[in-house]
Design an enzyme around this catalytic site. Structure first.
Site, PDB file in Angstrom:
ATOM      1  N   ASP A 156       0.824  -1.210   0.000  1.00 55.42           N
ATOM      2  CA  ASP A 156       0.000   0.000   0.000  1.00 55.42           C
ATOM      3  C   ASP A 156       0.859   1.262   0.000  1.00 55.42           C
ATOM      4  O   ASP A 156       0.589   2.222  -0.733  1.00 55.42           O
ATOM      5  CB  ASP A 156      -0.921  -0.025   1.229  1.00 55.42           C
ATOM      6  CG  ASP A 156      -2.213   0.725   0.975  1.00 55.42           C
ATOM      7  OD1 ASP A 156      -2.487   1.053  -0.195  1.00 55.42           O
ATOM      8  OD2 ASP A 156      -2.959   0.968   1.933  1.00 55.42           O
ATOM      9  N   ASP A 166      -9.158  -1.800   2.480  1.00 54.02           N
ATOM     10  CA  ASP A 166      -8.972  -1.261   3.829  1.00 54.02           C
ATOM     11  C   ASP A 166     -10.015  -1.786   4.804  1.00 54.02           C
ATOM     12  O   ASP A 166      -9.908  -1.528   6.010  1.00 54.02           O
ATOM     13  CB  ASP A 166      -9.043   0.268   3.791  1.00 54.02           C
ATOM     14  CG  ASP A 166      -7.986   0.859   2.874  1.00 54.02           C
ATOM     15  OD1 ASP A 166      -6.899   0.270   2.781  1.00 54.02           O
ATOM     16  OD2 ASP A 166      -8.258   1.893   2.228  1.00 54.02           O
TER      17      ASP A 166
END
Length: 467
Positions: free
Chosen positions: A237, A283
């Site tokens: 990420d 997420d």
């Protein structure tokens, strides 16, 4: 998979509006607070309910409904696979027309979204069906093979064996009932709405369904595997958000329900608002399956407390809130896992250190929803094939041939009746009586010897018995 929390108003969306000769008014603080608060709430719902449903899913007896278990090898390879997929999508959007790619993806996620939403609302809808509802059972079976390979060829069950299904590789085996068909019809309405309008509410309904199903059906086998997965995606990420513009570009170009969105100008424009803040489903699902694992770990401890689940849940709220705060300060898209991973792993580990349960938390892979883990001795495997049965049971009598029976059925029946009608010899129960019956003279000699108390008589009787 999009895994960044971003605000399109501060990115390329603003430049696009200026290029078209229109400028968007700045969002009000109330609208921004409403958007971020709604994203936070929508992220918590699938994690909480998905974790509860993961426990029931893991305890299920139906093999077709068993969850998909992620091993440590799968966790180590997942960031590499996700990076290749993300880079491939980025190149596709750069080379081919974005319109046609989104059309294909919309049809694909249209089907997946309907199935996911139907599976999500099915437990809630079952409470509204009347008791006399005709609930018929159905099964969609898709097997490999055709003709004799499917029904009468090799691998098919023998007649009279009790098997009703061909022993062929099953591609699709989906069991459902009439209630599921009703849920499927309701989900199809939402799917058509999303396909025609691309409305943000329909997008969020599909996104919530995907997130809840992911948390429910994707299971980590232990905490170590969860740390490997979250640690790898932490690097993934950070690299794709801060190192390049690949993730933000794909997230804004990808018209599919892989993210939750909420308009920041909802108070000004109502349901037709178009200035969105968004949160990637990665997420939600990635930390969610780790939180669900800790819930099953709490249950395995059998202490009637959910300490680790509530700790990790509070850590997720803290991490996502910190992400929103940093993004609002720096006006740039933030990799949410940068803040979620340390919080979701660090807080439960600190609690385990305080309670002295670190060893139990990082114990070898097992099913956290079953009995607590107990170390056992490793027994080497033995060969229990038919060829080795002589070694296991060497003195077992075996039937080497079958007796031959001749004669007509009537003669055989008469002979059986004669045997049954004949005098039966009653077996004596006393062991001494058995001896007397087999050798009465020797028995008498032994009896006389015992009465007179002389040993020679008894020895003679024993010698005769041996002869």
């Amino acid at each position: 998979m999009d895994s960044a929390l971003s605000d399109p108003h501060n990115g390329s969306a603003e430049a696009g509006g200026a290029a078209n000769g229109t400028t968007r008014p700045p969002s009000t603080p109330e609208g921004i607070a409403l958007a971020y608060g709604s994203l936070l709430l929508m992220a918590l719902l699938p994690i909480f309910f998905g974790a509860l449903r993961s426990v029931r899913c893991a305890r299920g007896k139906n093999a077709s409904d068993m969850p998909e278990t992620i091993t440590s090898r799968d966790a180590a390879r997942f960031p590499i696979i996700a990076s290749c997929t993300l880079l491939g999508l980025y190149l596709f959007f750069k080379i081919f027309s974005q319109e046609y790619i989104n059309l294909l993806l919309s049809m694909y996620f249209f089907v997946l979204g309907i199935l996911a939403l139907s599976h999500t609302i099915s437990p809630f809808m079952n409470k509204f069906f009347p008791a006399n509802f005709p609930n018929r059972q159905y099964q969609l079976l898709f097997t490999q093979g055709s003709g004799e390979n499917k029904e009468g060829g090799r691998g098919s069950p023998a007649p009279g064996s009790g098997l009703t299904r061909p022993l062929c590789p099953e591609i699709i085996n989906y069991e459902f009932d009439a209630k599921d068909l009703v849920c499927l019809g309701l989900s199809s309405i939402v799917g058509v709405w999303y396909l025609l309008r691309k409305h943000w509410i329909a997008n969020n309904l599909f996104g919530l369904a995907f997130s809840l199903n992911g948390v429910e059906l994707l299971h980590l086998n232990n905490v170590s595997t969860g740390c490997i997965l979250l640690g790898g995606l932490f690097i993934y990420d950070v690299f794709w958000v801060f190192g390049t513009n690949v993730m933000v570009t794909v997230a804004k170009s990808f018209e599919a329900p892989i993210k939750l969105v909420f308009p920041q100008d909802l108070l000004e424009k109502g349901l037709e608002a178009d200035n969105f803040a968004m949160l990637g489903l990665g997420d939600i699902v990635i930390p969610g399956i780790f939180i669900a694992l800790l819930l099953r770990f709490d249950i395995s401890l059998k202490k009637n407390t959910h300490t680790y689940f509530y700790t990790s849940f509070a850590a997720y709220i803290f991490g996502l809130g910190l992400t929103i705060f940093i993004m609002h300060i720096f006006k740039h898209a933030q990799p949410a896992l940068l803040y979620l991973v340390p919080a979701c792993i660090g807080f439960p580990v600190l609690v385990a250190l305080a309670k002295g349960e670190v060893t139990e938390m990082f114990r070898p892979p097992h099913s956290y929803y079953q009995e607590p883990w107990v170390p056992s001795l490793t027994v080497p495997p033995r060969d229990f094939s038919y060829e080795s049965s002589a070694e296991i049971l060497p003195h077992t009598p075996r039937l080497t041939h079958f007796p031959t029976v001749s004669g007509s059925p009537a003669s055989l029946a008469d002979s059986m009746q004669q045997k049954l009608a004949g005098p039966r010899r009653r077996r004596p129960q006393n062991p001494s009586a058995i001896y007397e019956e087999s050798n009465p003279k020797d028995a008498a000699a032994v009896t006389e010897g015992s009465k007179e108390g002389t040993e020679p008589s008894a020895s003679k009787g024993l010698e005769k018995k041996e002869k």
